[in-house]
Design a protein around this motif. Structure first.
Motif, PDB file in Angstrom:
ATOM      1  N   GLU A 132       0.820  -1.209   0.000  1.00 53.35           N
ATOM      2  CA  GLU A 132       0.000   0.000   0.000  1.00 53.35           C
ATOM      3  C   GLU A 132       0.855   1.259   0.000  1.00 53.35           C
ATOM      4  O   GLU A 132       0.373   2.356  -0.280  1.00 53.35           O
ATOM      5  CB  GLU A 132      -0.933   0.012   1.218  1.00 53.35           C
ATOM      6  CG  GLU A 132      -0.245   0.103   2.574  1.00 53.35           C
ATOM      7  CD  GLU A 132       0.229  -1.266   3.073  1.00 53.35           C
ATOM      8  OE1 GLU A 132       0.756  -1.323   4.185  1.00 53.35           O
ATOM      9  OE2 GLU A 132       0.058  -2.260   2.339  1.00 53.35           O
ATOM     10  N   ASP A 133       2.176   1.107   0.343  1.00 58.46           N
ATOM     11  CA  ASP A 133       3.068   2.258   0.342  1.00 58.46           C
ATOM     12  C   ASP A 133       3.891   2.363  -0.928  1.00 58.46           C
ATOM     13  O   ASP A 133       4.700   3.279  -1.070  1.00 58.46           O
ATOM     14  CB  ASP A 133       4.029   2.185   1.538  1.00 58.46           C
ATOM     15  CG  ASP A 133       3.271   2.206   2.858  1.00 58.46           C
ATOM     16  OD1 ASP A 133       2.243   2.898   2.904  1.00 58.46           O
ATOM     17  OD2 ASP A 133       3.709   1.543   3.806  1.00 58.46           O
ATOM     18  N   ALA A 134       3.702   1.432  -1.851  1.00 59.66           N
ATOM     19  CA  ALA A 134       4.552   1.403  -3.046  1.00 59.66           C
ATOM     20  C   ALA A 134       4.234   2.535  -4.001  1.00 59.66           C
ATOM     21  O   ALA A 134       5.114   3.009  -4.725  1.00 59.66           O
ATOM     22  CB  ALA A 134       4.392   0.054  -3.757  1.00 59.66           C
ATOM     23  N   PHE A 135       2.987   2.978  -4.049  1.00 57.61           N
ATOM     24  CA  PHE A 135       2.583   4.054  -4.938  1.00 57.61           C
ATOM     25  C   PHE A 135       1.738   5.057  -4.159  1.00 57.61           C
ATOM     26  O   PHE A 135       0.922   4.683  -3.317  1.00 57.61           O
ATOM     27  CB  PHE A 135       1.772   3.513  -6.127  1.00 57.61           C
ATOM     28  CG  PHE A 135       2.539   2.544  -6.993  1.00 57.61           C
ATOM     29  CD1 PHE A 135       3.363   3.006  -8.006  1.00 57.61           C
ATOM     30  CD2 PHE A 135       2.436   1.171  -6.785  1.00 57.61           C
ATOM     31  CE1 PHE A 135       4.063   2.118  -8.797  1.00 57.61           C
ATOM     32  CE2 PHE A 135       3.136   0.281  -7.566  1.00 57.61           C
ATOM     33  CZ  PHE A 135       3.956   0.748  -8.584  1.00 57.61           C
ATOM     34  N   GLU A 136       1.945   6.317  -4.470  1.00 54.85           N
ATOM     35  CA  GLU A 136       1.133   7.377  -3.873  1.00 54.85           C
ATOM     36  C   GLU A 136       0.114   7.850  -4.905  1.00 54.85           C
ATOM     37  O   GLU A 136       0.484   8.204  -6.031  1.00 54.85           O
ATOM     38  CB  GLU A 136       1.992   8.561  -3.441  1.00 54.85           C
ATOM     39  CG  GLU A 136       1.164   9.697  -2.848  1.00 54.85           C
ATOM     40  CD  GLU A 136       1.982  10.960  -2.620  1.00 54.85           C
ATOM     41  OE1 GLU A 136       1.432  11.903  -2.021  1.00 54.85           O
ATOM     42  OE2 GLU A 136       3.144  11.009  -3.063  1.00 54.85           O
TER      43      GLU A 136
END
Length: 674
Positions: free
Chosen positions: A526-530
């Motif tokens: 869930e933190d791989a792409f903003e």
């Protein structure tokens, strides 16, 4: 053969009346019984405090007895409500006062015609007025105000006023008390002449010389009748009955529905017009006070309009700014992240052009995607250099970010694929390189010493403050930026245009899941792409603007309420100052609603006048703000209508209590007010 006078014209039986001074009772009348026939001339005498004036007020229906009965023309006074008493008083009784009780702001003509206002609703009775003016020698004084008349002339005006509605009973309370002996004789001779014409006259006096004009004298002391005797009287002559024309005799045949409607509406319109005229005359008599009250309302209304215009302009400006950067847009960025279970070596994800194409399948609500890279450079033309920011984008960017050229065109997908050396310039770049108002479309400029053709001019974008200028940039095809200029193989971010009215949070979750699956990410994906929700912060900005607008509106409405309180204060002062006037108006036939309407119309006139002036002030204030402060303002019809309606409501809301207090005044007490 002479007909006998009809008994029962005016009858009192066992009448008692008590007033209270605090907790002390004052018994003004104690079991008074008397009868007066139509056409008599009666003088009521006695020392001060004997109950003469109280008896006069009862006879004139200005008051009702606490005990006993009083019948006038067969009507029992105690059974009539205030409006019925006013109606009977207005068509039957005329009053002549010691203090004249003329309204100083009205001319002699207007004072004489005052009873018409509460009878037919008219303010003019030219034929009747001229007849009375000739009778009392006032033809040349009709245009003069009371302050310009002698005492005798003022009393003549008062007598003419008492006769305006052709009453059958004249009540005169010390009519010569403020006059010299010569004028006293003139006034009493006039009353005697009226009595000889058939009018019933009852006068209160403490002077025997005046009482000698009457043919009957009643002596009172301590609220009782001590004796009642007849005398020859200086009035002389024989009494003849007054012919009374009934309403039935004066009725005209029914002329149909139109005639009935005209008969119904005519007095209504007449009363409304008359009350409005009376209100305007009253306000003109106190110009400064009315003007200040009007100014208070005007400032409040102007503040409301100006503040709403400022708030509406801010909302519109915010909406335009948002629309200029695209609507319903979210943006995907690659991020550093650390998968769960690892203690070191953070991982960075990448975004590619293929990812932008694949994202179209992530959710049905995704309309377009536009990958982009940042790429600056130095532009040179005709010896001038300028270093703006640069963007490499696809042809879809024109629609995603609302970048439709104001001159020229946007590049095509084919030019993007072929890595064509074409570009579009922002307005700041055009001004710096080519000059204000230039159109460089078709010109060749050098970008990092490489020739590029200008194919279009970008629309001007509003700034958001700070030092960043959204118009100091250029746009080139994405392929050109990546492979000819920067050598990048990955895009910096992907802008995504969504369908309207969709659940953006759900779509964001779907995009993250889609990219995590596409890149086979594990743990902490869930933190791989903003995914930046630009719609959310725009909505937050709009909400903040709305909040500021509401706060400004509340402050403005408070000023309007303060103006309304000013109206209430002025109207309360006016009611106090005009207490005797209110008593006079009730004496000539005014009902509670007549007094209520007059004072309420005065309050509404002030507020409506202030509303109109406030609309002008608000529009001028909005114009000044726009011109000198360069803020966006918008005066809307609904804000003008709202402010005007609120100002009228303020007049009604804050004027109703003073008007009600005026209408509730007891006529006898109002006439005694000092």
């Amino acid at each position: 053969m002479r007909r006998a006078h009809r008994p029962g014209f005016l009858e009192l039986r066992g009448v008692h009346k008590t007033y209270w001074l605090g907790t002390t009772p004052v018994r003004a009348l104690r079991g008074v019984t008397l009868s007066i026939r139509e056409g008599e001339f009666v003088a009521i005498m006695g020392p001060s405090g004997s109950g003469k004036s109280t008896l006069m007020h009862l006879l004139g229906l200005l008051d009702v007895p606490d005990e006993g009965t009083y019948r006038l023309l067969g009507e029992e006074a105690s059974r009539l409500d205030d409006d019925a008493l006013a109606a009977l008083r207005g068509r039957t009784v005329g009053f002549v006062f010691q203090q004249f009780n003329l309204l100083s702001r009205l001319t002699a003509r207007e004072n004489i015609e005052l009873p018409l206002l509460y009878g037919t609703g008219a303010r003019r009775g030219s034929a009747r007025t001229l007849q009375l003016a000739r009778t009392f020698g006032l033809v040349n004084r009709l245009a003069h105000r009371p302050g310009e008349l002698s005492g005798g002339q003022q009393q003549r005006v008062a007598i003419a006023r008492s006769l305006m509605n052709r009453p059958r009973l004249i009540l005169a309370d010390e009519p010569t008390g403020n006059l010299d002996s010569h004028t006293q004789h003139e006034i009493m001779s006039l009353l005697a002449k009226l009595n000889r014409s058939g009018l019933t006259i009852v006068l209160v006096t403490h002077e025997e010389e005046v009482a000698r004009y009457a043919r009957r004298v009643i002596w009172m002391r301590d609220g009782r009748v001590l004796w009642d005797r007849r005398q020859r009287g200086l009035a002389g002559g024989r009494v003849r009955e007054t012919a009374v024309t009934t309403a039935a005799a004066e009725a005209t045949p029914d002329a149909g529905t139109l005639a009935r409607w005209r008969a119904f509406l005519s007095p209504v319109v007449g009363h409304a017009r008359a009350h409005l005229t009376e209100a305007m005359v009253s306000l003109q008599a106190n110009k400064v006070r009315a003007g200040l009250s009007t100014l208070g309302i005007a400032i409040g209304v102007g503040a409301v309009i100006a503040m709403l215009a400022l708030g509406t302009g801010a909302r519109r400006s915010m909406a335009e700014r948002m629309a200029s950067f695209g609507t319903n847009v979210i943006s995907v960025h690659a991020e550093w992240y650390q998968p769960r279970g690892r203690s070191s070596n953070e991982v960075i994800t990448r975004l590619t052009i293929a990812d932008a194409t694949a994202l179209l399948r992530a959710h049905p609500a995704i309309r377009r995607t536009a990958p982009m890279v940042w790429s600056g450079g130095v532009l040179t033309w005709n010896g001038k250099d300028w270093s703006p920011g640069g963007l490499g984008v696809t042809a879809a960017y024109e629609y995603v970010r609302s970048c439709h050229p104001i001159a020229g065109r946007f590049f095509t997908p084919e030019e993007d694929r072929d890595r064509a050396r074409v570009l579009l310039l922002g307005t700041t770049v055009v001004k710096e390189l080519f000059g204000e108002g230039s159109n460089p479309v078709g010109q060749t400029v050098r970008l990092n010493r490489v020739p590029f053709t200008v194919i279009g001019l970008l629309p001007e974008k509003p700034g958001w403050g700070g030092h960043w200028d959204p118009n100091d940039n250029f746009i080139v095809p994405l392929g050109t930026a990546m492979y000819r200029m920067s050598g990048k193989r990955y895009v910096d971010n992907i802008d995504i245009e969504l369908e309207p009215d969709v659940d953006i949070d759900t779509i964001i979750d779907k995009i993250k899941e889609f990219l995590a699956v596409r890149y086979r990410l594990k743990g902490g994906k869930e933190d791989a792409f903003e995914v930046r929700n630009e719609v959310a912060w725009r909505q937050a900005g709009a909400a903040m603007t709305n909040t500021v607008t509401v706060l400004l509106g509340i402050v403005a409405f408070i000023s309007l309420i303060v103006g309304g309180i000013g109206i209430m204060n002025i109207m309360l002062v006016s009611v106090t100052e005009r207490t005797r006037e209110i008593g006079l108006r009730k004496a000539v036939g005014a009902r509670r609603n007549d007094i209520l309407n007059q004072f309420l119309i005065e309050a509404v006139t002030i507020s409506v006048g202030g509303g109109v002036l406030g609309i002008l002030l608000g529009c001028v204030a909005a114009f000044v703000i726009a011109v000198f402060l360069h803020w966006t303002v918008a005066v809307t019809p609904w804000s003008v209508a709202l402010s005007f309606c609120v100002s009228a409501a303020v007049g009604i809301g804050f004027g109703i209590w003073p008007a009600w207090r005026a209408a509730a005044l007891h006529p006898a007490e109002a006439l005694r007010y000092e």
